[in-house]
Each structure stands twice: as structure tokens, then as C-alpha cells.
Design a protein around this motif. Structure first.
Motif, PDB file in Angstrom:
ATOM      1  N   SER A 137      -3.903   3.251   6.914  1.00  0.00           N
ATOM      2  CA  SER A 137      -2.748   2.560   6.064  1.00  0.00           C
ATOM      3  C   SER A 137      -2.064   3.543   5.187  1.00  0.00           C
ATOM      4  O   SER A 137      -1.068   3.687   5.020  1.00  0.00           O
ATOM      5  N   PRO A 138      -3.013   4.712   4.496  1.00  0.00           N
ATOM      6  CA  PRO A 138      -2.189   5.673   3.579  1.00  0.00           C
ATOM      7  C   PRO A 138      -0.961   6.659   4.460  1.00  0.00           C
ATOM      8  O   PRO A 138      -0.019   7.004   3.738  1.00  0.00           O
ATOM      9  N   ARG A 139      -1.805   6.722   5.737  1.00  0.00           N
ATOM     10  CA  ARG A 139      -0.643   7.572   6.419  1.00  0.00           C
ATOM     11  C   ARG A 139       0.674   6.670   6.674  1.00  0.00           C
ATOM     12  O   ARG A 139       1.863   7.296   6.890  1.00  0.00           O
ATOM     13  N   ALA A 140       0.475   5.302   6.901  1.00  0.00           N
ATOM     14  CA  ALA A 140       1.610   4.678   7.280  1.00  0.00           C
ATOM     15  C   ALA A 140       2.474   4.567   5.937  1.00  0.00           C
ATOM     16  O   ALA A 140       3.711   4.302   5.968  1.00  0.00           O
ATOM     17  N   LEU A 141       1.685   4.336   4.729  1.00  0.00           N
ATOM     18  CA  LEU A 141       2.565   4.275   3.358  1.00  0.00           C
ATOM     19  C   LEU A 141       3.254   5.774   3.182  1.00  0.00           C
ATOM     20  O   LEU A 141       4.453   5.819   2.799  1.00  0.00           O
ATOM     21  N   PHE A 142       2.813   6.799   3.402  1.00  0.00           N
ATOM     22  CA  PHE A 142       3.320   8.210   3.468  1.00  0.00           C
ATOM     23  C   PHE A 142       4.664   8.173   4.390  1.00  0.00           C
ATOM     24  O   PHE A 142       5.642   8.728   3.969  1.00  0.00           O
ATOM     25  N   MET A 143       4.634   7.626   5.562  1.00  0.00           N
ATOM     26  CA  MET A 143       5.850   7.464   6.274  1.00  0.00           C
ATOM     27  C   MET A 143       7.066   6.433   5.698  1.00  0.00           C
ATOM     28  O   MET A 143       8.095   6.784   5.413  1.00  0.00           O
ATOM     29  N   PHE A 144       6.691   5.342   5.104  1.00  0.00           N
ATOM     30  CA  PHE A 144       7.484   4.408   4.461  1.00  0.00           C
ATOM     31  C   PHE A 144       8.053   5.169   3.246  1.00  0.00           C
ATOM     32  O   PHE A 144       9.314   5.045   2.990  1.00  0.00           O
ATOM     33  N   ARG A 145       7.215   5.536   2.284  1.00  0.00           N
ATOM     34  CA  ARG A 145       7.597   6.246   1.093  1.00  0.00           C
ATOM     35  C   ARG A 145       8.793   7.414   1.167  1.00  0.00           C
ATOM     36  O   ARG A 145       9.580   7.485   0.821  1.00  0.00           O
ATOM     37  N   ASN A 146       8.337   8.185   2.220  1.00  0.00           N
ATOM     38  CA  ASN A 146       9.159   9.480   2.465  1.00  0.00           C
ATOM     39  C   ASN A 146      10.171   9.247   3.410  1.00  0.00           C
ATOM     40  O   ASN A 146      11.241  10.132   3.326  1.00  0.00           O
ATOM     41  N   LEU A 147      10.443   8.183   3.897  1.00  0.00           N
ATOM     42  CA  LEU A 147      11.688   7.404   4.351  1.00  0.00           C
ATOM     43  C   LEU A 147      12.441   6.805   3.714  1.00  0.00           C
ATOM     44  O   LEU A 147      13.245   5.941   4.141  1.00  0.00           O
ATOM     45  N   GLY A 148      12.161   6.693   2.194  1.00  0.00           N
ATOM     46  CA  GLY A 148      12.981   5.901   1.093  1.00  0.00           C
ATOM     47  C   GLY A 148      12.538   4.489   1.081  1.00  0.00           C
ATOM     48  O   GLY A 148      13.090   4.011   0.230  1.00  0.00           O
ATOM     49  N   HIS A 149      11.583   4.044   1.806  1.00  0.00           N
ATOM     50  CA  HIS A 149      11.306   2.559   1.487  1.00  0.00           C
ATOM     51  C   HIS A 149      10.310   2.498   0.294  1.00  0.00           C
ATOM     52  O   HIS A 149       9.027   2.509   0.540  1.00  0.00           O
ATOM     53  N   SER A 150      10.501   2.684  -0.940  1.00  0.00           N
ATOM     54  CA  SER A 150       9.700   2.709  -1.805  1.00  0.00           C
ATOM     55  C   SER A 150       9.142   1.218  -2.182  1.00  0.00           C
ATOM     56  O   SER A 150       8.099   1.328  -2.899  1.00  0.00           O
ATOM     57  N   ASN A 151       9.433   0.173  -1.685  1.00  0.00           N
ATOM     58  CA  ASN A 151       9.063  -1.038  -1.861  1.00  0.00           C
ATOM     59  C   ASN A 151       7.775  -1.261  -0.872  1.00  0.00           C
ATOM     60  O   ASN A 151       8.056  -2.112   0.021  1.00  0.00           O
ATOM     61  N   SER A 152       6.852  -0.655  -0.840  1.00  0.00           N
ATOM     62  CA  SER A 152       5.856  -0.511   0.012  1.00  0.00           C
ATOM     63  C   SER A 152       4.392  -0.099  -0.750  1.00  0.00           C
ATOM     64  O   SER A 152       4.631   0.680  -1.676  1.00  0.00           O
ATOM     65  N   SER A 153       3.447  -0.528  -0.220  1.00  0.00           N
ATOM     66  CA  SER A 153       2.218  -0.592  -0.928  1.00  0.00           C
ATOM     67  C   SER A 153       0.889  -0.760   0.108  1.00  0.00           C
ATOM     68  O   SER A 153       1.476  -1.175   1.329  1.00  0.00           O
ATOM     69  N   ILE A 154      -0.195  -0.170   0.110  1.00  0.00           N
ATOM     70  CA  ILE A 154      -1.164  -0.331   1.138  1.00  0.00           C
ATOM     71  C   ILE A 154      -2.170  -1.292   0.307  1.00  0.00           C
ATOM     72  O   ILE A 154      -2.216  -1.630  -0.863  1.00  0.00           O
ATOM     73  N   LEU A 155      -2.753  -2.189   1.190  1.00  0.00           N
ATOM     74  CA  LEU A 155      -3.836  -3.258   0.716  1.00  0.00           C
ATOM     75  C   LEU A 155      -5.047  -2.543   0.661  1.00  0.00           C
ATOM     76  O   LEU A 155      -5.730  -2.131   1.604  1.00  0.00           O
ATOM     77  N   ASN A 156      -5.749  -2.445  -0.687  1.00  0.00           N
ATOM     78  CA  ASN A 156      -6.744  -1.619  -0.787  1.00  0.00           C
ATOM     79  C   ASN A 156      -8.046  -2.367  -0.408  1.00  0.00           C
ATOM     80  O   ASN A 156      -8.465  -3.561  -0.781  1.00  0.00           O
ATOM     81  N   GLY A 157      -8.620  -1.668   0.675  1.00  0.00           N
ATOM     82  CA  GLY A 157      -9.697  -2.442   1.300  1.00  0.00           C
ATOM     83  C   GLY A 157      -9.354  -3.136   2.482  1.00  0.00           C
ATOM     84  O   GLY A 157     -10.263  -3.537   3.188  1.00  0.00           O
ATOM     85  N   GLY A 158      -8.171  -3.122   2.849  1.00  0.00           N
ATOM     86  CA  GLY A 158      -7.807  -3.824   3.840  1.00  0.00           C
ATOM     87  C   GLY A 158      -8.066  -5.061   4.550  1.00  0.00           C
ATOM     88  O   GLY A 158      -8.441  -5.926   3.656  1.00  0.00           O
ATOM     89  N   LEU A 159      -8.137  -5.360   5.909  1.00  0.00           N
ATOM     90  CA  LEU A 159      -8.656  -6.472   6.499  1.00  0.00           C
ATOM     91  C   LEU A 159      -9.895  -6.910   6.121  1.00  0.00           C
ATOM     92  O   LEU A 159     -10.107  -7.906   5.582  1.00  0.00           O
ATOM     93  N   PRO A 160     -11.292  -6.079   6.011  1.00  0.00           N
ATOM     94  CA  PRO A 160     -12.263  -6.456   5.718  1.00  0.00           C
ATOM     95  C   PRO A 160     -12.574  -6.834   4.395  1.00  0.00           C
ATOM     96  O   PRO A 160     -13.347  -7.657   4.003  1.00  0.00           O
ATOM     97  N   ARG A 161     -11.907  -5.996   3.496  1.00  0.00           N
ATOM     98  CA  ARG A 161     -12.000  -6.555   1.719  1.00  0.00           C
ATOM     99  C   ARG A 161     -11.357  -7.949   1.635  1.00  0.00           C
ATOM    100  O   ARG A 161     -11.615  -8.827   0.964  1.00  0.00           O
ATOM    101  N   TRP A 162     -10.186  -8.170   2.198  1.00  0.00           N
ATOM    102  CA  TRP A 162      -9.386  -9.458   2.527  1.00  0.00           C
ATOM    103  C   TRP A 162     -10.461 -10.728   2.812  1.00  0.00           C
ATOM    104  O   TRP A 162     -10.407 -11.595   2.310  1.00  0.00           O
ATOM    105  N   ASP A 163     -11.244 -10.365   3.839  1.00  0.00           N
ATOM    106  CA  ASP A 163     -12.167 -11.189   4.398  1.00  0.00           C
ATOM    107  C   ASP A 163     -13.206 -11.474   3.658  1.00  0.00           C
ATOM    108  O   ASP A 163     -13.668 -12.743   3.216  1.00  0.00           O
ATOM    109  N   ALA A 164     -13.647 -10.596   2.812  1.00  0.00           N
ATOM    110  CA  ALA A 164     -15.014 -10.287   2.076  1.00  0.00           C
ATOM    111  C   ALA A 164     -14.505 -11.351   0.772  1.00  0.00           C
ATOM    112  O   ALA A 164     -15.519 -12.031   0.244  1.00  0.00           O
TER     113      ALA A 164
END
Length: 330
Positions: free
Chosen positions: A125-152
Motif C-alpha cells: 500500500s505505501p507503493r500505491a500511495l507513492f504513486m497517488f501522491r507524486n501524481l498529484g492526488h494528495s487526498n490519499s492515505s493508507i489504511l495502517n494495518g490493512g485488511l487484517p487490522r480492519w478484521d482484528a
């Protein structure tokens, strides 16, 4: 003025509109509770599963997405939304047109808050954020812990067949931050500079494991030389992360606190060089095996407030495949 604006072609106005919409900068990382609150407040959020597995892994990201995902999530294939590379490398930074086309197909507008997650916790997910941010889409975030933390955290998981993507939106091709990516030629030139004696040297930080950096362990890609780029520093990406307990005995990763990340940076490059990075007196260039986990180091440095960051997109795979590359061991 109104008549002048009406006379302008729409294609010229769209980048102006995109810049205005994308000017809002979302938090770099958000928690499951924060994302769940956004759901309850009916805020416009696009959730993208950006899971990626190593080529030799038996796990298939899209197959897993079809079985379990966050509610309303769509799948973003980082290998498909990518530029072609002369050496056949995957998940390279896409062109502006490729990125805009992918956003349109996913129903994303320049004003959309995009939340990116993966099935590891924190990995791709950080690689995807790197893509969004450096292509100008600053309204972007990663979910810290992703799917497994959401589930937990016992938030809902969708196990039904994925829904169709939302209606196609309009997304004008953005402008890539020209300082975001480093080329092979730039890395070769920089590798001749000793960062301890040259203020012009960019600090290259390698996210691979210590054994791969020193050459003691083989690369996972058959036939690829071991070692590292001269005058680079070793900082395995997992040192910026900690492991938490998930459901049914599973584990997942989340980012460490900022002070812990800073300690790992100090240990890797030295406190003086770390301070130069944080103050913007030196550019840090992150690299790894193929440009994926370099995103973890990039994001960790962003969390520390480092203003001058780049990523060597083709990373060690591209560097070592070239017959004239200078390689250091140990």
C-alpha cells in the motif's frame, strides 16, 4: 472574464480543476476506526485493495480480493497500472494517462479521498500511495494495518462476489512530480559520491534485507547478482514496522511510532545524516528489490516530515541487470 473562460477548451480547464480538487492533503495513514467513521459520515471515499505478492508466492492477490475485502473496495493491480520498462520490470510508475485512465475506471475523481490497503498489513500500500501522491492526488492515505487490522478490530468484511466498479468518472491526466523518480543514470552518477564527504550526494537507502544488501544471501530473482549500489545504506523496510496479532493466530504489520522510526533511521545512516534528511538539507532516495518495499521507507520518511524524497523505480533488479553496473559487497 466569463467569456474568456467559456472560450477556453475544456481540456485546458480540467488540469486547473484537478489542481484545485487535489489541493486538500489527507493524512498519510489512517486507522480502521477513522475509516469506519468516514463510512458512518457518508464521506466520499474510494477504497482500493493494492495487495501484491512476490512472483514466487503461491498466493494470488486478486483471487483473495474476490473472497474477502473491505466493504465497497475495488482492486488496483499495481503491475497492470504501470509503465512498460525496457528490461521488462513490473509496477513501474505509470504515465499520467495510464494513471488517469485507471482512476476513471475505478470511479475516482480528483476530489475523492482514496484509501489504500493491502492484505499484509503494510507492504504494498505505501507503493500505491507513492504513486497517488507524486501524481498529484494528495487526498490519499493508507489504511495502517490493512485488511487484517480492519478484521482484528471487528469491522465488517465483505465475502460476497465483488460489485461492479462505480460509474466511470472524469480524471484529467495529472503532472508527475519530476523529483519523484530517479533513473539508472542518476544512480550511477550519485554512486561515485561519498555522502560522508560530499554535500551534493543523495543518500540512497536500501529497503532489502541485510543479507541481500551485503551479498551474503541470494536474490529471490534467479540469476540476479547480489550486493548493493556503492555508497548506499542498508535499512530493511521491516524495521519501520511492528507486528501485531490478528484473528485466529495470524499476524500483520503496522507502522511504528515516529520516534521509533527516527531511531531506526539514525542507526542506518547516522544521526547527523538523518538530521540532514529531516531538515531537507539532503535528498533521500529509497530503493529495494523492484521498487515495492522502497515505498515503505519512503512513507516512513514522509511521516518524519522529510521534504526531499525520491525513489529509484527499477531498484536493484534494474541496476544489477545492467552489465556495466558498479556493485559493492559487504
Amino acid at each position: 472574464m466569463a467569456s474568456l473562460l467559456r472560450s477556453l477548451r475544456p481540456t485546458l480547464l480540467r488540469p486547473i480543476m484537478a489542481a484545485r480538487y487535489a489541493s486538500f492533503e489527507a493524512p498519510l495513514i489512517i486507522s480502521p476506526a477513522q475509516l469506519h467513521q468516514n463510512f458512518k459520515e457518508n464521506q466520499h471515499v474510494a477504497i482500493l485493495d493494492t495487495t501484491w505478492f512476490m512472483p514466487n508466492s503461491p498466493r494470488k492477490a486478486y483471487d483473495e480480493f474476490q473472497k474477502r475485502r473491505l466493504p465497497g473496495a475495488q482492486f488496483l493491480d499495481l503491475d497492470k497500472v504501470a509503465s512498460s520498462h525496457e528490461l521488462g520490470l513490473k509496477h513501474m510508475m505509470p504515465s499520467a494517462v495510464q494513471f488517469a485512465d485507471a482512476c476513471e475506471k475505478l470511479g475516482i475523481q480528483p476530489s475523492t479521498h482514496v484509501v489504500l490497503y493491502d492484505a499484509h498489513g503494510v507492504f504494498s500500500s505505501p507503493r500505491a500511495l507513492f504513486m497517488f501522491r507524486n501524481l498529484g492526488h494528495s487526498n490519499s492515505s493508507i489504511l495502517n494495518g490493512g485488511l487484517p487490522r480492519w478484521d482484528a478490530k471487528s469491522f465488517p468484511i465483505d465475502t460476497n462476489p465483488p460489485s461492479s466498479p462505480p460509474s466511470k468518472s472524469q480524471y484529467p491526466p495529472p503532472a508527475l512530480d519530476q523529483n519523484a523518480i530517479r533513473s539508472y543514470e542518476q544512480m550511477v552518477t550519485n554512486s561515485a559520491l561519498n555522502p560522508s564527504s560530499s554535500l551534493e550526494a543523495e543518500l540512497v537507502i536500501d529497503a532489502r534485507s541485510a543479507g541481500r544488501f551485503t551479498g551474503e544471501d541470494p536474490e529471490p530473482r534467479p540469476g540476479l547478482s547480489s550486493g548493493h549500489i556503492p555508497n548506499s545504506f542498508s535499512l530493511p523496510f521491516n524495521l519501520f514496522l511492528k507486528t501485531e496479532q490478528g484473528s485466529q493466530g495470524s499476524t500483520y504489520t503496522v507502522f511504528r511510532e515516529a520516534d521509533e522510526i527516527r531511531t531506526e533511521l539514525d542507526n542506518a545512516v547516522g544521526a547527523a545524516q538523518a538530521e540532514r534528511i529531516i531538515k531537507g538539507e539532503a535528498t533521500a532516495v529509497t530503493t529495494c528489490g523492484s521498487g515495492m518495499t522502497a515505498g515503505v521507507i519512503w512513507l516512513g520518511l514522509k511521516l518524519l516530515g522529510a521534504p526531499k524524497l525520491s525513489l529509484y523505480d527499477e531498484s536493484w533488479t534494474g541496476y544489477a541487470m545492467r552489465p556495466t553496473s558498479r556493485i559493492e559487497m559487504a
